[in-house]
Design a protein around this motif. Structure first.
Motif, PDB file in Angstrom:
ATOM      1  N   VAL A 251       0.863  -1.176   0.000  1.00  0.00           N
ATOM      2  CA  VAL A 251       0.000   0.000   0.000  1.00  0.00           C
ATOM      3  C   VAL A 251       0.901   1.227   0.000  1.00  0.00           C
ATOM      4  O   VAL A 251       1.714   1.406   0.906  1.00  0.00           O
ATOM      5  CB  VAL A 251      -0.944   0.031   1.212  1.00  0.00           C
ATOM      6  CG1 VAL A 251      -1.713   1.348   1.259  1.00  0.00           C
ATOM      7  CG2 VAL A 251      -1.918  -1.140   1.162  1.00  0.00           C
ATOM      8  N   MET A 252       0.796   2.055  -1.033  1.00  0.00           N
ATOM      9  CA  MET A 252       1.587   3.266  -1.160  1.00  0.00           C
ATOM     10  C   MET A 252       0.685   4.462  -0.900  1.00  0.00           C
ATOM     11  O   MET A 252      -0.527   4.409  -1.131  1.00  0.00           O
ATOM     12  CB  MET A 252       2.201   3.356  -2.551  1.00  0.00           C
ATOM     13  CG  MET A 252       3.007   2.139  -2.973  1.00  0.00           C
ATOM     14  SD  MET A 252       4.513   1.882  -1.985  1.00  0.00           S
ATOM     15  CE  MET A 252       5.526   3.226  -2.628  1.00  0.00           C
ATOM     16  N   THR A 253       1.296   5.552  -0.426  1.00  0.00           N
ATOM     17  CA  THR A 253       0.536   6.761  -0.098  1.00  0.00           C
ATOM     18  C   THR A 253       1.087   7.943  -0.884  1.00  0.00           C
ATOM     19  O   THR A 253       2.297   8.180  -0.912  1.00  0.00           O
ATOM     20  CB  THR A 253       0.616   7.074   1.407  1.00  0.00           C
ATOM     21  OG1 THR A 253       0.078   5.974   2.149  1.00  0.00           O
ATOM     22  CG2 THR A 253      -0.173   8.335   1.741  1.00  0.00           C
ATOM     23  N   VAL A 254       0.187   8.676  -1.535  1.00  0.00           N
ATOM     24  CA  VAL A 254       0.544   9.907  -2.250  1.00  0.00           C
ATOM     25  C   VAL A 254       0.016  11.078  -1.445  1.00  0.00           C
ATOM     26  O   VAL A 254      -1.158  11.115  -1.084  1.00  0.00           O
ATOM     27  CB  VAL A 254      -0.053   9.923  -3.667  1.00  0.00           C
ATOM     28  CG1 VAL A 254       0.342  11.200  -4.394  1.00  0.00           C
ATOM     29  CG2 VAL A 254       0.393   8.697  -4.449  1.00  0.00           C
ATOM     30  N   ASP A 255       0.898  12.037  -1.147  1.00  0.00           N
ATOM     31  CA  ASP A 255       0.491  13.140  -0.270  1.00  0.00           C
ATOM     32  C   ASP A 255       1.251  14.400  -0.639  1.00  0.00           C
ATOM     33  O   ASP A 255       2.309  14.351  -1.283  1.00  0.00           O
ATOM     34  CB  ASP A 255       0.767  12.770   1.189  1.00  0.00           C
ATOM     35  CG  ASP A 255      -0.079  13.571   2.171  1.00  0.00           C
ATOM     36  OD1 ASP A 255      -0.881  14.413   1.723  1.00  0.00           O
ATOM     37  OD2 ASP A 255       0.061  13.355   3.390  1.00  0.00           O
ATOM     38  N   SER A 267       4.681   1.844   3.010  1.00  0.00           N
ATOM     39  CA  SER A 267       3.906   1.617   4.223  1.00  0.00           C
ATOM     40  C   SER A 267       4.743   1.795   5.481  1.00  0.00           C
ATOM     41  O   SER A 267       4.196   2.025   6.563  1.00  0.00           O
ATOM     42  CB  SER A 267       3.295   0.210   4.207  1.00  0.00           C
ATOM     43  OG  SER A 267       4.310  -0.773   4.057  1.00  0.00           O
ATOM     44  N   ASP A 268       6.078   1.717   5.369  1.00  0.00           N
ATOM     45  CA  ASP A 268       6.936   1.946   6.538  1.00  0.00           C
ATOM     46  C   ASP A 268       7.312   3.411   6.698  1.00  0.00           C
ATOM     47  O   ASP A 268       8.106   3.764   7.571  1.00  0.00           O
ATOM     48  CB  ASP A 268       8.193   1.088   6.464  1.00  0.00           C
ATOM     49  CG  ASP A 268       9.101   1.461   5.298  1.00  0.00           C
ATOM     50  OD1 ASP A 268       8.702   2.302   4.449  1.00  0.00           O
ATOM     51  OD2 ASP A 268      10.215   0.923   5.212  1.00  0.00           O
ATOM     52  N   GLY A 269       6.738   4.300   5.871  1.00  0.00           N
ATOM     53  CA  GLY A 269       6.988   5.741   5.967  1.00  0.00           C
ATOM     54  C   GLY A 269       8.103   6.255   5.094  1.00  0.00           C
ATOM     55  O   GLY A 269       8.297   7.472   4.978  1.00  0.00           O
ATOM     56  N   THR A 270       8.861   5.360   4.470  1.00  0.00           N
ATOM     57  CA  THR A 270       9.965   5.784   3.618  1.00  0.00           C
ATOM     58  C   THR A 270       9.447   6.473   2.355  1.00  0.00           C
ATOM     59  O   THR A 270       8.562   5.953   1.676  1.00  0.00           O
ATOM     60  CB  THR A 270      10.836   4.578   3.196  1.00  0.00           C
ATOM     61  OG1 THR A 270      11.372   3.970   4.371  1.00  0.00           O
ATOM     62  CG2 THR A 270      11.972   5.008   2.290  1.00  0.00           C
ATOM     63  N   VAL A 271       9.972   7.650   2.059  1.00  0.00           N
ATOM     64  CA  VAL A 271       9.607   8.375   0.837  1.00  0.00           C
ATOM     65  C   VAL A 271      10.325   7.741  -0.350  1.00  0.00           C
ATOM     66  O   VAL A 271      11.551   7.619  -0.349  1.00  0.00           O
ATOM     67  CB  VAL A 271       9.962   9.870   0.958  1.00  0.00           C
ATOM     68  CG1 VAL A 271       9.691  10.591  -0.354  1.00  0.00           C
ATOM     69  CG2 VAL A 271       9.171  10.511   2.101  1.00  0.00           C
ATOM     70  N   THR A 272       9.565   7.357  -1.357  1.00  0.00           N
ATOM     71  CA  THR A 272      10.155   6.683  -2.522  1.00  0.00           C
ATOM     72  C   THR A 272      10.215   7.568  -3.760  1.00  0.00           C
ATOM     73  O   THR A 272      10.970   7.271  -4.685  1.00  0.00           O
ATOM     74  CB  THR A 272       9.352   5.408  -2.858  1.00  0.00           C
ATOM     75  OG1 THR A 272       8.003   5.777  -3.179  1.00  0.00           O
ATOM     76  CG2 THR A 272       9.358   4.450  -1.672  1.00  0.00           C
TER      77      THR A 272
END
Length: 278
Positions: A251-255, A267-272
């Motif tokens: 699960v990836m998050t775009v913000d 999901s571990d908070g690392t910015v990719t």
């Protein structure tokens, strides 16, 4: 010593290529379905041109990694490819139903020798022209580096035990569940046969815990988020950079970032991946 290649000493497979045609609204439908988006009528949304006027893929001309033999974005033997980022300069809207040409060339090829061996910094530039005027200038950066030994995992990608194998509930706004079929589909949409994005056994041998999420896919999420927030890309430059690897399923998050840019997080908070539109 760093060395820079010029068009005069490039092999035939790496000379500039040009494709032309008319982009229709129906040509946008596959990516629209993939992203679950309805594009504005009459124009190609920011970065959606990555699925248009593609060079055909002849499977008889692919090497064991899924690269086109002698192709423009194919690393030398014994090296592997990493997508580093790029810039899309939108000079005017890329319109539908207009004769369009896309010319891609090497704009920079610099060979270097670092602590871990030889590598190349490669930039490919694609110029999109309509009615004798430039509409887009798209620069994509790659790193061609010495391939890691099959006996050891990649130092840039370690297993992420926090990544789920399924969504595990309703996704929050900005979250994207990335499945392996999604990556296979995106490889097809972008005519990218590189095995890193669809062959789990290949990824395991390369030291990755799952299929590697495409850099352009993450950049596309970032561009789409600007569009969703009604930020017009015309007359601006969309700059993006990949900062860490990510694998599927996850699960990836775009913000949005504090400075008005965009980022993708694991999901571990690392910015990719990060991006700006200026």
């Amino acid at each position: 010593m760093a060395g820079e290649d010029t068009p005069e000493n490039l092999p035939p497979g790496r000379m500039p290529t040009t494709r032309g045609g008319v982009i229709r609204s129906s040509d946008l439908e596959p990516l629209a379905a993939f992203l679950d988006r309805v594009p504005r009528p009459g124009i190609v949304p920011l970065c959606w041109h990555w699925c248009q006027l593609l060079d055909p893929v002849d499977p008889r001309l692919l090497d064991g990694d899924g690269f086109l033999i002698g192709g423009m974005a194919t690393p030398d033997r014994g090296m592997t490819r990493m997508f580093a980022g790029g810039r899309v300069h939108t000079l005017r809207p890329l319109r539908l139903d207009v004769e369009t040409t896309r010319t891609t060339r090497f704009s920079s090829v610099i060979s270097k020798k670092g602590r871990h061996g030889e590598f190349q910094l490669v930039t490919l530039t694609s110029t999109w022209v309509q009615e004798d005027q430039k509409a887009l200038v798209d620069e994509q950066d790659y790193v061609f580096t010495t391939a890691p030994s099959p006996s050891r995992p990649s130092v840039t990608d370690t297993p992420l035990t926090t990544q789920p194998t399924e969504p595990g509930g309703q996704l929050r706004p900005g979250q994207i569940y990335v499945s392996e079929p999604m990556l296979v589909a995106f490889s097809g949409l972008t005519a990218n046969p590189y095995r890193l994005h669809w062959d789990r056994d290949f990824c395991t041998r390369e030291g990755h815990p799952g299929l590697v999420i495409h850099g352009p896919l993450q950049a596309l999420w970032l561009a789409d988020e600007f569009t969703r927030r009604d930020v017009d890309g015309v007359g601006r430059t969309f700059s993006y950079r990949l900062t860490a690897p990510a694998t599927a399923p996850s699960v990836m998050t775009v913000d949005q970032t504090r400075d008005g840019g965009m980022e993708v997080r694991r999901s571990d908070g690392t910015v990719t991946a990060i991006a700006t539109l200026i």
